[in-house]
Design a protein around this motif. Structure first.
Motif, PDB file in Angstrom:
ATOM      1  N   ALA A   1      42.977  28.943  38.174  1.00  2.40           N
ATOM      2  CA  ALA A   1      42.629  30.229  37.556  1.00  2.40           C
ATOM      3  C   ALA A   1      41.810  31.084  38.520  1.00  2.40           C
ATOM      4  CB  ALA A   1      41.870  29.990  36.259  1.00  2.40           C
ATOM      5  N   GLN A   2      40.812  30.454  39.182  1.00  3.93           N
ATOM      6  CA  GLN A   2      39.981  31.187  40.135  1.00  3.93           C
ATOM      7  C   GLN A   2      40.816  31.751  41.302  1.00  3.93           C
ATOM      8  OE1 GLN A   2      36.911  28.456  41.333  1.00  3.93           O
ATOM      9  NE2 GLN A   2      36.011  28.348  39.259  1.00  3.93           N
ATOM     10  N   LYS A   3      41.814  30.982  41.693  1.00  2.00           N
ATOM     11  CA  LYS A   3      42.676  31.420  42.805  1.00  2.00           C
ATOM     12  C   LYS A   3      43.386  32.727  42.451  1.00  2.00           C
ATOM     13  CE  LYS A   3      46.539  29.884  45.697  1.00  2.00           C
ATOM     14  NZ  LYS A   3      47.521  28.798  45.953  1.00  2.00           N
ATOM     15  N   TYR A   4      43.891  32.813  41.208  1.00  3.88           N
ATOM     16  CA  TYR A   4      44.572  34.041  40.770  1.00  3.88           C
ATOM     17  C   TYR A   4      43.601  35.218  40.716  1.00  3.88           C
ATOM     18  CZ  TYR A   4      49.180  32.131  39.771  1.00  3.88           C
ATOM     19  OH  TYR A   4      50.437  31.600  39.902  1.00  3.88           O
ATOM     20  N   PHE A   5      42.365  34.994  40.247  1.00  6.13           N
ATOM     21  CA  PHE A   5      41.379  36.071  40.190  1.00  6.13           C
ATOM     22  C   PHE A   5      41.002  36.559  41.607  1.00  6.13           C
ATOM     23  CE2 PHE A   5      40.162  34.317  35.866  1.00  6.13           C
ATOM     24  CZ  PHE A   5      40.607  35.425  35.169  1.00  6.13           C
ATOM     25  N   LYS A   6      40.855  35.581  42.537  1.00  4.37           N
ATOM     26  CA  LYS A   6      40.508  35.959  43.917  1.00  4.37           C
ATOM     27  C   LYS A   6      41.621  36.791  44.566  1.00  4.37           C
ATOM     28  CE  LYS A   6      37.446  32.072  45.002  1.00  4.37           C
ATOM     29  NZ  LYS A   6      37.297  30.826  45.801  1.00  4.37           N
ATOM     30  N   ARG A   7      42.870  36.360  44.345  1.00  7.64           N
ATOM     31  CA  ARG A   7      44.005  37.101  44.918  1.00  7.64           C
ATOM     32  C   ARG A   7      44.071  38.508  44.318  1.00  7.64           C
ATOM     33  NH1 ARG A   7      49.312  33.747  44.170  1.00  7.64           N
ATOM     34  NH2 ARG A   7      50.192  35.683  45.037  1.00  7.64           N
ATOM     35  N   TYR A   8      43.811  38.602  43.013  1.00  5.12           N
ATOM     36  CA  TYR A   8      43.835  39.916  42.358  1.00  5.12           C
ATOM     37  C   TYR A   8      42.758  40.840  42.941  1.00  5.12           C
ATOM     38  CZ  TYR A   8      42.932  43.461  38.808  1.00  5.12           C
ATOM     39  OH  TYR A   8      42.723  44.665  38.181  1.00  5.12           O
ATOM     40  N   LYS A   9      41.534  40.284  43.082  1.00  6.74           N
ATOM     41  CA  LYS A   9      40.427  41.103  43.622  1.00  6.74           C
ATOM     42  C   LYS A   9      40.721  41.547  45.057  1.00  6.74           C
ATOM     43  CE  LYS A   9      35.393  41.147  44.113  1.00  6.74           C
ATOM     44  NZ  LYS A   9      35.407  41.798  45.409  1.00  6.74           N
ATOM     45  N   LYS A  10      41.268  40.615  45.837  1.00  7.82           N
ATOM     46  CA  LYS A  10      41.592  40.940  47.231  1.00  7.82           C
ATOM     47  C   LYS A  10      42.636  42.056  47.309  1.00  7.82           C
ATOM     48  CE  LYS A  10      43.090  38.774  51.556  1.00  7.82           C
ATOM     49  NZ  LYS A  10      43.552  37.525  52.206  1.00  7.82           N
ATOM     50  N   MET A  11      43.654  41.959  46.446  1.00  9.76           N
ATOM     51  CA  MET A  11      44.709  42.974  46.447  1.00  9.76           C
ATOM     52  C   MET A  11      44.148  44.322  46.011  1.00  9.76           C
ATOM     53  SD  MET A  11      47.703  41.624  47.366  1.00  9.76           S
ATOM     54  CE  MET A  11      49.154  42.187  46.525  1.00  9.76           C
ATOM     55  N   ARG A  12      43.339  44.341  44.941  1.00  9.09           N
ATOM     56  CA  ARG A  12      42.782  45.613  44.466  1.00  9.09           C
ATOM     57  C   ARG A  12      41.826  46.213  45.490  1.00  9.09           C
ATOM     58  NH1 ARG A  12      45.945  47.772  41.082  1.00  9.09           N
ATOM     59  NH2 ARG A  12      44.259  49.226  40.559  1.00  9.09           N
ATOM     60  N   ASP A  13      41.047  45.351  46.140  1.00  3.58           N
ATOM     61  CA  ASP A  13      40.105  45.861  47.160  1.00  3.58           C
ATOM     62  C   ASP A  13      40.832  46.418  48.381  1.00  3.58           C
ATOM     63  OD1 ASP A  13      38.052  45.141  45.526  1.00  3.58           O
ATOM     64  OD2 ASP A  13      37.510  43.305  46.615  1.00  3.58           O
ATOM     65  N   SER A  14      42.055  45.932  48.606  1.00  6.88           N
ATOM     66  CA  SER A  14      42.786  46.363  49.805  1.00  6.88           C
ATOM     67  C   SER A  14      43.429  47.740  49.651  1.00  6.88           C
ATOM     68  CB  SER A  14      43.878  45.342  50.154  1.00  6.88           C
ATOM     69  OG  SER A  14      44.957  45.407  49.233  1.00  6.88           O
ATOM     70  N   ILE A  15      43.534  48.227  48.400  1.00  5.24           N
ATOM     71  CA  ILE A  15      44.262  49.481  48.170  1.00  5.24           C
ATOM     72  C   ILE A  15      43.670  50.631  48.980  1.00  5.24           C
ATOM     73  CG2 ILE A  15      44.754  51.272  46.449  1.00  5.24           C
ATOM     74  CD1 ILE A  15      45.225  49.060  44.415  1.00  5.24           C
TER      75      ILE A  15
END
Length: 564
Positions: free
Chosen positions: A367-381
């Motif tokens: 679950a944490q892995k999915y949240f980290k990937r989501y945050k990384k993607m949103r921060d990269s925009i």
């Protein structure tokens, strides 16, 4: 017509008196196929252009301004060693062939006098310029060295014996007597067959001579045809397909329309070849920078494509957050070692959603892995958007550089190189060169129908200098709308509608839309032009502009260009 034997005969009639007995003061090789000899005679300098261009080899006096290469090619160094300072003693055409021999008296390393010949062979792709010693016939050097396996007919290398190329001479019409004419007429009673026997004629000349003989198959008619080449003028004609050709006489039997005429053949040749030569010289000079610009544009286009995909993925990353939330909400259903699980998605009416799992991780860490990937993607925009903007800005800049090259004169290429060095696209040469200063003489100048002056920058450095330093704040600035192009300054604070139209047409011509129609051009007073801090060369911003739609007419525009 091409530089055939009769054309060369006419040209030498005009050329020889202007440079014979002149002292060869300077020698340049500004381009790969072109050599410029500067003769000093009667307190005047006369530039002789010799071109071994495979498409349009030629020789004539030119007023073109040439910039010398930083490093002189080997061939021109040899010419300077043997010929610089010598006097031109003779100019001779080999029969009616396309070979011209320039005879000089020079000296060798020991100071002994040498009779030297600079032989110019104007033979299409076999064109060459060859320096040889007349006394022993040995080649000293030549513009194009040819390996023996490329030419088995004769050896074209230094120290080889100079030999004429294979010639198939016909009958010299200038020397044909009336008695010989009658004999030849009996042998070839058809005018077309008769014309084929004459030397030094290309296809157009042969058709014209045939026409003369069809009108009156007499010795007098033949002499009238050849006399035209003894007192040449210049006539530019258009073929039915609107191709321009130049003749030293006015043809009557060819299906062409007369465009212009001039009394001096050399001056007409200089004007006639100006555009073709300019494009060829620019192409030679700009090979390196065109290659760099092309490669960089390809890289940027690929980069922008990848960034857009990355941005799309980031903007559509909600599934990562939802996967993390569902794993957290149904954590008790997730067992260690599972590779995937179907869970009800309460965002989609509890429809099942398949979530991939890493069997090596615990349910909580998945679950944490999915949240980290989501945050990384949103921060990269934001970062990806910035990178796209930077890349698109660089691509627009390189598009403007390509437009500069397309519209450049040969002398502009060095400044474009300076610009690319300053922007980091080209490396500075080991020997640091002095940056070339920009002045008004670098700009293109035009005179409008009512006499008002117009200045055009031909590269981004010139554009900045013209708009931000040279132009009066009350002058009017013109530029195509949203397309790479030159900055154009109309030196007037109260232009008429006609002034605006003519200036806009010139701005459209000096842009990527040169061959377009209905081109939108913005115009505004210079005082409202601003350059943002850190902006690339040539980039400015403005508000409150007006626009006009025009279609550039090349012939009308070039007619307004000021003579140097």
């Amino acid at each position: 017509m091409a530089f055939d034997g009769l054309f060369i005969h006419s040209l030498l009639k005009e050329l020889t008196p202007q440079i014979i007995d002149g002292r060869l003061s300077k020698i340049y090789q500004p381009f790969n196929n072109d050599v410029v000899l500067v003769f000093r005679k009667d307190r005047k300098n006369r530039q002789l252009l010799i071109s071994a261009n495979p498409e349009y080899p030629r020789v004539y006096l030119t007023k073109e301004a040439f910039s010398n290469p930083d490093v002189a090619p080997l061939f021109v160094m040899v010419l300077r060693k043997y010929l610089e300072g010598s006097v031109l003693q003779g100019i001779e055409q080999v029969g009616l062939s396309r070979i011209i021999n320039f005879s000089f008296s020079g000296r060798n390393e020991l100071g002994d006098e040498m009779q030297l010949v600079l032989s110019v062979e104007l033979m299409g792709r076999h064109s060459n310029v060859i320096l040889y010693n007349k006394q022993d016939g040995k080649i000293i050097d030549l513009l194009k060295r040819i390996n023996p396996d490329e030419n088995r007919v004769r050896l074209l290398l230094p120290k080889a014996k100079y030999e004429l190329p294979p010639l198939n001479p016909g009958i010299n019409g200038f020397q044909l007597s009336e008695a010989a004419f009658k004999q030849l007429k009996q042998k070839y009673p058809d005018p077309a067959d008769f014309a084929k026997q004459m030397d030094g004629l290309d296809g157009d000349d042969r058709k014209e001579l045939t026409g003369y003989l069809e009108d009156d198959f007499s010795y007098g008619s033949l002499k009238i045809f050849y006399q035209q080449f003894e007192s040449p003028r210049a006539f530019v004609l258009l073929t039915p397909r609107h191709k321009r050709r130049i003749y030293p006489y006015l043809p009557y039997h060819l299906e062409m329309t007369k465009e212009s005429s001039a009394s001096q053949l050399n001056e007409a040749l200089d004007d006639f070849y100006a555009y073709q030569a300019n494009r060829d010289w620019v192409k030679q000079r700009s090979q390196q920078i065109e290659r760099v610009v092309s490669n960089e544009r390809k890289k940027l286009s690929k980069k922008i494509g990848k960034l857009n995909k990355q941005l799309a993925a980031a903007e559509n990353s909600e599934n990562l957050r939802i996967s993390g939330e569902l794993l957290t909400a149904y954590l008790n259903q997730v067992k260690p070692g599972m590779t995937k699980i179907d869970l009800p998605n309460y965002y989609e009416n509890n429809s099942p959603m398949t979530i991939k799992l890493d069997p090596a991780l615990s349910p909580q860490k998945n679950a944490q892995k999915y949240f980290k990937r989501y945050k990384k993607m949103r921060d990269s925009i934001k970062h990806v958007q910035e990178q796209i903007a930077i890349s698109e800005d660089s691509l627009r800049y390189l598009d403007s550089v390509q437009t500069e090259i397309d519209n450049a004169d040969p002398q502009d290429i060095d400044q474009i190189k300076d610009e690319l060095v300053a922007q980091g696209y080209l490396k500075q040469t080991q020997r640091k060169q002095r940056r070339r200063k920009i002045s008004e003489k670098n700009l293109a100048k035009f005179t409008l129908s009512d006499g008002k002056q117009l200045l055009v920058g031909k590269n981004n450095l010139q554009n900045d200098w013209l708009t931000l330093k040279k132009a009066d704040k009350r002058d009017y600035w013109f530029h195509v709308k949203n397309i790479p192009g030159s900055h154009v300054i109309l030196q007037d604070s109260q232009p008429t509608d006609q002034d605006i139209k003519e200036a806009a047409e010139i701005a459209a011509y000096f842009s990527k839309a040169r061959h377009g129609s209905h081109v939108q051009v913005d115009y505004i007073q210079v005082k409202r032009i601003k350059k943002p801090n850190g902006a690339k060369p040539g980039f400015v911003i403005y508000t409150g502009q007006n626009s006009i739609e025009v279609t550039p007419d090349e012939e009308a525009i070039l007619a307004k260009k000021a003579k140097d």
